[in-house]
Motif scaffolding. Sequence first.
Motif, PDB file in Angstrom:
ATOM      1  N   ARG A 218       0.872  -1.172   0.192  1.00 52.71           N
ATOM      2  CA  ARG A 218       0.272  -0.210   0.127  1.00 52.71           C
ATOM      3  C   ARG A 218       0.917   1.598  -0.402  1.00 52.71           C
ATOM      4  NH1 ARG A 218      -2.193  -3.635   4.097  1.00 52.71           N
ATOM      5  NH2 ARG A 218      -0.659  -2.045   5.339  1.00 52.71           N
ATOM      6  N   MET A 219       2.194   1.213  -0.729  1.00 53.40           N
ATOM      7  CA  MET A 219       2.527   2.325  -0.561  1.00 53.40           C
ATOM      8  C   MET A 219       2.699   3.727  -1.478  1.00 53.40           C
ATOM      9  SD  MET A 219       5.834   1.725   0.077  1.00 53.40           S
ATOM     10  CE  MET A 219       6.336   3.134  -1.154  1.00 53.40           C
ATOM     11  N   TYR A 220       0.813   3.785  -2.218  1.00 54.05           N
ATOM     12  CA  TYR A 220       0.079   4.762  -2.258  1.00 54.05           C
ATOM     13  C   TYR A 220      -0.203   5.710  -1.025  1.00 54.05           C
ATOM     14  CZ  TYR A 220      -4.211   1.870  -0.859  1.00 54.05           C
ATOM     15  OH  TYR A 220      -4.981   1.299  -0.899  1.00 54.05           O
ATOM     16  N   VAL A 221      -0.220   4.691  -0.245  1.00 49.96           N
ATOM     17  CA  VAL A 221      -0.397   5.590   1.284  1.00 49.96           C
ATOM     18  C   VAL A 221       1.127   6.597   1.745  1.00 49.96           C
ATOM     19  CG1 VAL A 221      -0.831   5.623   3.201  1.00 49.96           C
ATOM     20  CG2 VAL A 221      -2.103   4.264   1.617  1.00 49.96           C
ATOM     21  N   HIS A 223       3.441   7.401  -0.303  1.00 47.89           N
ATOM     22  CA  HIS A 223       3.173   8.665  -1.286  1.00 47.89           C
ATOM     23  C   HIS A 223       2.409   9.881  -1.148  1.00 47.89           C
ATOM     24  CE1 HIS A 223       5.952   5.492  -3.139  1.00 47.89           C
ATOM     25  NE2 HIS A 223       4.582   5.202  -4.125  1.00 47.89           N
ATOM     26  N   ALA A 224       0.886   9.355  -0.708  1.00 44.12           N
ATOM     27  CA  ALA A 224       0.203  10.819  -0.294  1.00 44.12           C
ATOM     28  C   ALA A 224       0.787  11.682   0.575  1.00 44.12           C
ATOM     29  CB  ALA A 224      -1.430   9.959  -0.580  1.00 44.12           C
ATOM     30  N   LEU A 225       1.801   9.943   1.952  1.00 43.07           N
ATOM     31  CA  LEU A 225       1.309  11.370   3.581  1.00 43.07           C
ATOM     32  C   LEU A 225       2.492  12.319   3.375  1.00 43.07           C
ATOM     33  CD1 LEU A 225       1.175   8.260   5.720  1.00 43.07           C
ATOM     34  CD2 LEU A 225      -0.610  10.556   5.724  1.00 43.07           C
ATOM     35  N   LEU A 226       3.726  11.609   1.826  1.00 40.21           N
ATOM     36  CA  LEU A 226       4.733  12.088   1.679  1.00 40.21           C
ATOM     37  C   LEU A 226       4.735  13.632   0.819  1.00 40.21           C
ATOM     38  CD1 LEU A 226       7.542  12.387   1.037  1.00 40.21           C
ATOM     39  CD2 LEU A 226       7.641  11.214  -0.782  1.00 40.21           C
ATOM     40  N   PHE A 227       3.585  13.497  -0.121  1.00 42.14           N
ATOM     41  CA  PHE A 227       3.191  15.072  -0.317  1.00 42.14           C
ATOM     42  C   PHE A 227       2.493  16.074   0.165  1.00 42.14           C
ATOM     43  CE2 PHE A 227       3.325  12.804  -4.647  1.00 42.14           C
ATOM     44  CZ  PHE A 227       4.153  13.318  -5.518  1.00 42.14           C
ATOM     45  N   ILE A 228       1.848  15.160   1.141  1.00 45.74           N
ATOM     46  CA  ILE A 228       1.084  16.519   2.066  1.00 45.74           C
ATOM     47  C   ILE A 228       1.961  16.997   3.253  1.00 45.74           C
ATOM     48  CG2 ILE A 228      -0.305  16.724   4.161  1.00 45.74           C
ATOM     49  CD1 ILE A 228      -2.392  14.098   2.451  1.00 45.74           C
ATOM     50  N   PHE A 229       3.488  16.454   3.556  1.00 41.79           N
ATOM     51  CA  PHE A 229       4.347  17.047   3.911  1.00 41.79           C
ATOM     52  C   PHE A 229       4.799  17.485   3.336  1.00 41.79           C
ATOM     53  CE2 PHE A 229       8.593  16.060   5.560  1.00 41.79           C
ATOM     54  CZ  PHE A 229       9.208  17.144   7.301  1.00 41.79           C
ATOM     55  N   LEU A 230       5.175  17.353   2.192  1.00 39.22           N
ATOM     56  CA  LEU A 230       6.278  18.124   1.956  1.00 39.22           C
ATOM     57  C   LEU A 230       5.848  19.957   0.984  1.00 39.22           C
ATOM     58  CD1 LEU A 230       8.081  15.875  -1.004  1.00 39.22           C
ATOM     59  CD2 LEU A 230       8.983  16.836   1.013  1.00 39.22           C
ATOM     60  N   SER A 231       3.738  19.661   1.007  1.00 36.48           N
ATOM     61  CA  SER A 231       3.396  20.546   0.608  1.00 36.48           C
ATOM     62  C   SER A 231       3.261  21.223   1.420  1.00 36.48           C
ATOM     63  CB  SER A 231       1.832  19.892   0.334  1.00 36.48           C
ATOM     64  OG  SER A 231       1.037  21.017   0.020  1.00 36.48           O
ATOM     65  N   ASP A 232       3.466  20.775   3.298  1.00 31.50           N
ATOM     66  CA  ASP A 232       3.462  21.723   4.286  1.00 31.50           C
ATOM     67  C   ASP A 232       4.525  22.376   4.243  1.00 31.50           C
ATOM     68  OD1 ASP A 232       1.819  23.127   6.217  1.00 31.50           O
ATOM     69  OD2 ASP A 232       2.418  21.516   7.932  1.00 31.50           O
ATOM     70  N   ALA A 233       5.620  21.616   4.494  1.00 27.53           N
ATOM     71  CA  ALA A 233       6.792  22.464   3.824  1.00 27.53           C
ATOM     72  C   ALA A 233       7.550  23.392   3.661  1.00 27.53           C
ATOM     73  CB  ALA A 233       7.783  20.896   4.096  1.00 27.53           C
ATOM     74  N   SER A 234       6.593  23.292   2.335  1.00 26.11           N
ATOM     75  CA  SER A 234       7.427  24.094   1.175  1.00 26.11           C
ATOM     76  C   SER A 234       7.064  25.888   2.004  1.00 26.11           C
ATOM     77  CB  SER A 234       6.527  24.080  -0.460  1.00 26.11           C
ATOM     78  OG  SER A 234       5.343  23.850  -0.054  1.00 26.11           O
ATOM     79  N   MET A 235       5.504  25.471   2.633  1.00 26.60           N
ATOM     80  CA  MET A 235       4.728  26.783   2.761  1.00 26.60           C
ATOM     81  C   MET A 235       5.535  27.216   4.782  1.00 26.60           C
ATOM     82  SD  MET A 235       3.281  27.924   0.906  1.00 26.60           S
ATOM     83  CE  MET A 235       2.312  29.424   1.802  1.00 26.60           C
TER      84      MET A 235
END
Length: 252
Positions: A218-221, A223-235
């Motif tokens: 279930r690596m898609y989970v 990957h999704a958490l990574l994208f959320i983390f990086l999105s907040d990190a960018s801000m």
Amino acid sequence: MSAPVIALAAATFGLPLLAARFSGTVSGAWDQDLLLRLNSFAATDSLYVWELANNSLFRGLPIFFSILALWFAGDDRERRSRMLTGLIAVCLATVLSVWIQFHFATHDRPLLDPALPLNVADPRWSLDWDRRNSFPSDTSTLFFALATLILIENRLAGLLCFLWVAVIIALPRVIFGWHYPSDVAGSLVLGPACVLLFYAIPYPRALFERMLIRFQDRMYVVHALLFIFLSDASMLFVSLQKLGKALVRLLG
């Protein structure tokens, strides 16, 4: 494990004390002199430079592109566990930099110091600050830490990212009077130090590796958490900071 923890604590408490002592010495005059020299390039018609340097997409593109490219460059569980460990260290370094700004009176942010003859490109910048202290730069801490993570995985990409952070992100924050040069120097120590110290502790990497094994179907989970983390990190983890403050008010 105790040695890295002690080193991290020493860096956290030692950096602001050293910076405060530095600010009160003759050497500290060079900090202010360099600030004023760089600030001489700031003017109202140069605001577009600041807008580029502070644009989340522009400033973060090489950094976050490199992280995602490394993440998806093959299904290497060991590399991904190292990267997850580094990302947690990046988060901690950013939180520590903000905490230091709140709890250690090193020096006022240049923009908020009326004694400094600064060229302020936008007078509105001096309004609505929740903290006067500017040491260390939390933005520079975040991006230097991310560049360290990339450097560990790919030397060439990491060096280019370090150069990008220094020129595009850190330098404009001094030119436009948001930070002293020593604030950037402090972030250059704090950010990479947190990442390197976390890499020196084997337990987080082992924990993330076990987690990746458990989620291998279930690596898609992940990957999704990574994208959320990086999105907040960018801000600069603004949402995480607000969530933390809300929880503190709720529990306190």
